[in-house]
Design an enzyme around this catalytic site. Structure first.
Site, PDB file in Angstrom:
ATOM      1  N   TRP A 162     -15.645  -8.520   3.373  1.00  0.00           N
ATOM      2  CA  TRP A 162     -14.868  -8.233   4.584  1.00  0.00           C
ATOM      3  C   TRP A 162     -15.573  -8.792   5.826  1.00  0.00           C
ATOM      4  O   TRP A 162     -15.069  -8.686   6.936  1.00  0.00           O
ATOM      5  CB  TRP A 162     -14.635  -6.716   4.723  1.00  0.00           C
ATOM      6  CG  TRP A 162     -13.548  -6.224   3.808  1.00  0.00           C
ATOM      7  CD1 TRP A 162     -12.771  -7.004   2.985  1.00  0.00           C
ATOM      8  CD2 TRP A 162     -13.101  -4.883   3.598  1.00  0.00           C
ATOM      9  NE1 TRP A 162     -11.876  -6.232   2.275  1.00  0.00           N
ATOM     10  CE2 TRP A 162     -12.053  -4.915   2.627  1.00  0.00           C
ATOM     11  CE3 TRP A 162     -13.476  -3.634   4.117  1.00  0.00           C
ATOM     12  CZ2 TRP A 162     -11.394  -3.774   2.180  1.00  0.00           C
ATOM     13  CZ3 TRP A 162     -12.803  -2.499   3.670  1.00  0.00           C
ATOM     14  CH2 TRP A 162     -11.776  -2.568   2.719  1.00  0.00           C
ATOM     15  N   GLU A 208       0.028 -12.470  10.508  1.00  0.00           N
ATOM     16  CA  GLU A 208      -1.205 -11.689  10.593  1.00  0.00           C
ATOM     17  C   GLU A 208      -2.405 -12.546  10.991  1.00  0.00           C
ATOM     18  O   GLU A 208      -3.184 -12.181  11.867  1.00  0.00           O
ATOM     19  CB  GLU A 208      -1.469 -11.007   9.249  1.00  0.00           C
ATOM     20  CG  GLU A 208      -2.790 -10.263   9.201  1.00  0.00           C
ATOM     21  CD  GLU A 208      -3.022  -9.544   7.874  1.00  0.00           C
ATOM     22  OE1 GLU A 208      -2.183  -9.642   6.964  1.00  0.00           O
ATOM     23  OE2 GLU A 208      -4.069  -8.879   7.763  1.00  0.00           O
ATOM     24  N   ARG A 236     -15.131 -14.150  -3.861  1.00  0.00           N
ATOM     25  CA  ARG A 236     -13.784 -13.550  -3.875  1.00  0.00           C
ATOM     26  C   ARG A 236     -12.730 -14.567  -4.316  1.00  0.00           C
ATOM     27  O   ARG A 236     -11.732 -14.203  -4.953  1.00  0.00           O
ATOM     28  CB  ARG A 236     -13.471 -13.019  -2.466  1.00  0.00           C
ATOM     29  CG  ARG A 236     -12.057 -12.536  -2.302  1.00  0.00           C
ATOM     30  CD  ARG A 236     -11.878 -11.855  -0.965  1.00  0.00           C
ATOM     31  NE  ARG A 236     -10.478 -11.661  -0.634  1.00  0.00           N
ATOM     32  CZ  ARG A 236     -10.040 -11.256   0.547  1.00  0.00           C
ATOM     33  NH1 ARG A 236     -10.900 -10.991   1.524  1.00  0.00           N
ATOM     34  NH2 ARG A 236      -8.755 -11.098   0.789  1.00  0.00           N
ATOM     35  N   ASP A 260      -6.581 -15.218   1.298  1.00  0.00           N
ATOM     36  CA  ASP A 260      -5.690 -14.208   1.871  1.00  0.00           C
ATOM     37  C   ASP A 260      -4.869 -14.744   3.042  1.00  0.00           C
ATOM     38  O   ASP A 260      -5.160 -14.418   4.191  1.00  0.00           O
ATOM     39  CB  ASP A 260      -6.528 -13.006   2.336  1.00  0.00           C
ATOM     40  CG  ASP A 260      -5.675 -11.789   2.634  1.00  0.00           C
ATOM     41  OD1 ASP A 260      -4.453 -11.902   2.568  1.00  0.00           O
ATOM     42  OD2 ASP A 260      -6.257 -10.730   2.924  1.00  0.00           O
ATOM     43  N   GLU A 299      -8.061  -3.287  -2.993  1.00  0.00           N
ATOM     44  CA  GLU A 299      -8.259  -2.671  -1.685  1.00  0.00           C
ATOM     45  C   GLU A 299      -8.014  -1.166  -1.725  1.00  0.00           C
ATOM     46  O   GLU A 299      -7.341  -0.599  -0.866  1.00  0.00           O
ATOM     47  CB  GLU A 299      -7.366  -3.341  -0.638  1.00  0.00           C
ATOM     48  CG  GLU A 299      -7.678  -4.822  -0.485  1.00  0.00           C
ATOM     49  CD  GLU A 299      -6.890  -5.509   0.617  1.00  0.00           C
ATOM     50  OE1 GLU A 299      -5.746  -5.108   0.892  1.00  0.00           O
ATOM     51  OE2 GLU A 299      -7.433  -6.467   1.200  1.00  0.00           O
ATOM     52  N   ASN A 309       0.898  -1.156   0.000  1.00  0.00           N
ATOM     53  CA  ASN A 309       0.000   0.000   0.000  1.00  0.00           C
ATOM     54  C   ASN A 309       0.935   1.204   0.000  1.00  0.00           C
ATOM     55  O   ASN A 309       1.338   1.706   1.042  1.00  0.00           O
ATOM     56  CB  ASN A 309      -0.909  -0.021   1.227  1.00  0.00           C
ATOM     57  CG  ASN A 309      -1.814  -1.236   1.205  1.00  0.00           C
ATOM     58  OD1 ASN A 309      -2.325  -1.621   0.153  1.00  0.00           O
ATOM     59  ND2 ASN A 309      -1.987  -1.868   2.346  1.00  0.00           N
TER      60      ASN A 309
END
Ligand code: BDP
Length: 712
Positions: free
Chosen positions: A555, A408, A351, A380, A306, A225
């Site tokens: 999400w 994560e 997704r 993910d 995103e 990002n």
């Protein structure tokens, strides 16, 4: 009265002496404990002859000196002529002693970065030789030889040829310019942008050295990002300073490119990849970058995902965007790594299917210097995912593997989760095209030379680099597997433990067993039977399967588990989203039939009735209870096992791990209770009476908030 302080005084020094903070990672070079081996090593490696004038050869000499002095607890002399027991390290170009047919013959198999290590005679003098075609190969060989000593291997008859199977062995730092780290759980970024370029933190050197020791040869310094500021002159000067530090360690620097940079820092009105002014801006920018960093690796790009800008903002394809950048870096031999991690909330399809739909039509459309970086699974970085269907579907495009080393979704920095089994599970998966995923990414399947594995780094400025002492093993495993994906999880755990803690066999066997089951345990108490994406929103810490109020449907955890009064799980067969159709038939077969689908992927691919009879004989609901309870119980067993290892580990690291295992156990009970209480509202069945019943309510778990959880 007097005895107590005296005892304390006597104990104190030993306590402090026997304390390590983990900064040295696996490069501790403690004296070899096995005495007969120590004597043998001393005899066989009594001096060093390493010629060649380059910063890399300076590092080789220093590393050998530090390593051997520490491991052999003696001062090892540097020589210019060999004697019996001299270690000769170098390339045939720089060291005439290595210009013999036996050595140069073997070196043909070592390539640019590989090495040989052999026990031989040179001019009738018995020696050990580390030889390579390049200085960096000598450095890799140096670390390999030192590893043999660190792990107490015999070195009397060495005959090793080693070359990496993958060309780009890379870390992706998700580090921001303000030093926060997206999904970082080990403090702040180690890049101190503010004091660069003039202040070179010794840690940069230690970072490069640690990476070189496991063969990592590329690093992306900045978050996917991306922030365009890193492409401005003052920041390029800082990047140059880091690149200069890393270069002699064989590490090339890459940056993330924000697609809208021409607008944000270049003053253009558009970032349309087909606009000549945009193309020219990037060409100029790239030229400027190469003036600072002549061996700049290239760009990593997250686009149209995103909320990131990308070519689709201008109705162009991902290939248009990637190719525009690829053309800019091509004259300098740079590459573009384009991420396949794209999905959109305006796309109503599962997704799971979106990246495949987006990229398979572009197969063959990318320039030769573009790689497509694909996450290991289609959703993910979940604790367990089937491999990404793109690995079996892009025969004309070099695919790069993206693993997540930072945990994560795998317990962040509080859980002991050894990731090599996850990496191996993916790499060994058969794509259904007669190739494993590993063979797709190592180029075997396409006779490619552009090959790569990236790992999202778990490194921060915590004293021990990775937060959890055992998280260092994941950084280590990424490097070792990128070098040779055929190494087993067990052998990597074994060598890491020996180097990081001790060679004591009982310790190594016991701790390796803990590591090898740790990921399985984590899956069991968080996402058993193929559940996925049921973690807390935003920070992704802890369970929150109930969340259904997020702006974007995908999400919300409820999107993924689809629990209802009938059952639970995502139907991805022909009666559901049919994501399975994206796999080659031979791969698809293992999952498509509810009866034969392995339990591990059951709810990933099927919506299964609560009373469905599982292989175990239990109903699905009872199986779910069994899995959550067993997983949580296994974390208690990890604690007990570790406690028995106290005598083998220094106090500091022993207690750190013990405390973290305590947290992991608490978190396991939290996951178990929260998930079962929630799913129970659909199954309407009791948690079997033999299990200790949750003492807190679902409402309590739902009310928990973590506003300052790390890594966001
Ligand atoms: C997700 C992370 C998010 C990353 C994204 C990515 O939660 O922070 O930006 O992956 O890989 O898993 O781009």
């Amino acid at each position: 009265m007097k005895r107590f302080p005296l005892l304390l005084l006597l104990l104190l020094p030993s306590l402090f002496a026997f304390s390590e903070n983990g900064y040295d990672l696996w490069l501790r070079y403690k004296k070899v404990a096995n005495n007969s081996l120590l004597q043998a090593y001393r005899q066989q490696l009594n001096s060093i002859l390493a010629s060649g004038n380059s910063p890399t050869m300076d590092i080789v000499r220093k590393e050998l000196q530090t390593g051997l002095n520490g491991l052999l607890a003696t001062t090892v002399a540097q020589r210019t002529t060999p004697q019996p027991g001299t270690l000769i390290a170098g390339t045939p170009q720089n060291e005439p002693l290595l210009r013999n047919a036996a050595i140069t013959g073997q070196l043909k198999k070592a390539g640019n970065e590989g090495f040989i290590i052999t026990t031989t005679t040179i001019n009738n003098i018995p020696t050990t030789v580390i030889a390579a075609n390049t200085d960096i190969g000598v450095l890799y060989g140096t670390f390999h030889l030192l590893r043999l000593l660190q792990t107490e291997q015999p070195i009397t008859k060495l005959n090793i040829v080693s070359a990496p199977r993958i060309r780009l062995r890379m870390l992706n730092h998700w580090d921001n310019l303000d030093r926060t780290v997206e999904r970082g759980y080990a403090g702040f970024s180690i890049w101190n942008w503010h004091t660069l370029p003039d202040y070179i933190d010794p840690r940069y050197i230690d970072y490069a050295r640690a990476n070189a020791s496991i063969g990592i040869n590329a690093t992306v310094l900045t978050n996917v990002n991306a922030n365009a500021t890193v492409l401005t002159k003052p920041y390029l000067e800082k990047v140059k300073a880091l690149a200069d530090v890393f270069r002699p360690y064989g590490i090339r620097v890459f940056l993330t490119a924000r697609f809208s940079a021409p607008m944000e820092t270049g003053g253009l009105k558009t970032a349309d990849p087909l606009d000549p002014a945009v193309q020219q801006w990037w060409q100029q920018k790239v030229k400027e970058i190469y003036q600072y960093i002549p061996d700049f690796g290239g760009f990593l790009v997250k686009a149209n995902s995103e909320g990131q800008p990308g070519p689709q903002d201008y109705h162009r394809t991902h290939a248009d965007g990637a190719n525009m950048l690829a053309d800019a870096v091509a004259p300098f031999k740079g590459i573009v790594i384009w991420r396949a991690f794209v999905y959109s909330h305006t796309n109503p399809l599962d997704r799971h299917t979106q990246a495949y739909d987006e990229f398979t039509p572009l197969d063959g459309e990318f320039r030769k210097n573009v790689m497509l970086q694909v996450k290991n699974g289609p959703i993910d970085f979940m604790p367990r995912e089937p491999f990404h269907p793109l690995f079996g579907a892009m025969p004309k495009t070099p695919l790069m593997m993206e693993f997540q080393v930072t945990q994560e979704y795998l317990g962040q920095a509080t859980n002991l989760v050894y990731l090599a089994p996850l990496f191996k599970e993916v790499l060994e998966s058969n794509t259904g095209n007669d190739y494993t995923v590993a063979q797709v990414i190592d180029g075997t399947a396409r006779h490619d030379s552009l090959t790569g594995i990236a790992g999202v780094a778990n490194i921060g400025n915590d004293i021990n680099w990775c937060g959890h002492p055992f998280a260092q093993a994941n950084w280590y495993a990424l490097g070792r597997l990128a070098w040779d994906h055929e190494l087993s999880s067990a052998s990597i755990a074994n060598e890491w433990l020996r180097m990081t803690f001790t060679n004591n066999q009982h310790f190594v066997d016991t701790a390796a067993a803990m590591m090898l089951q740790s990921r399985d345990i984590y899956v069991q108490f968080t996402n058993p039977l193929g559940l996925h994406h049921i973690m807390g929103t935003g920070h992704h810490y802890g369970p929150a399967p109930w969340v259904n109020d997020q702006r974007r449907p995908e999400w919300n955890p409820v999107y993924y588990h689809k629990a209802d009064s009938i059952g639970v799980g995502f139907d991805r067969t022909t009666t559901g989203s049919n994501a399975l159709a994206q796999y080659q038939p031979k791969a698809r077969q293992q999952w498509e039939d509810l009866q034969t689908c392995p339990d591990a992927y059951l709810l990933w691919f099927h919506h299964v009735p609560w009373n469905y009879k599982m292989r175990s004989g239990r109903s699905l609901w009872n199986e779910l209870c069994y899995q959550y309870y067993t997983g949580a119980a296994r974390t208690a067993a990890l604690q007990q096992t570790w406690n028995k290892l106290q005598a083998y580990v220094d106090q500091q690291r022993f207690h750190e791990v013990a405390m973290l295992l305590g947290i992991e156990h608490k978190e396991a009970i939290w996951w178990r209770n929260a998930c079962l209480l929630y799913f129970q509202t659909f199954s309407r069945q009791p948690i079997p009476a033999r299990y200790e019943q949750p003492s807190t309510s679902l409402e309590y778990y739902k009310s928990l908030r973590f506003p300052f959880a790390p890594g966001i």
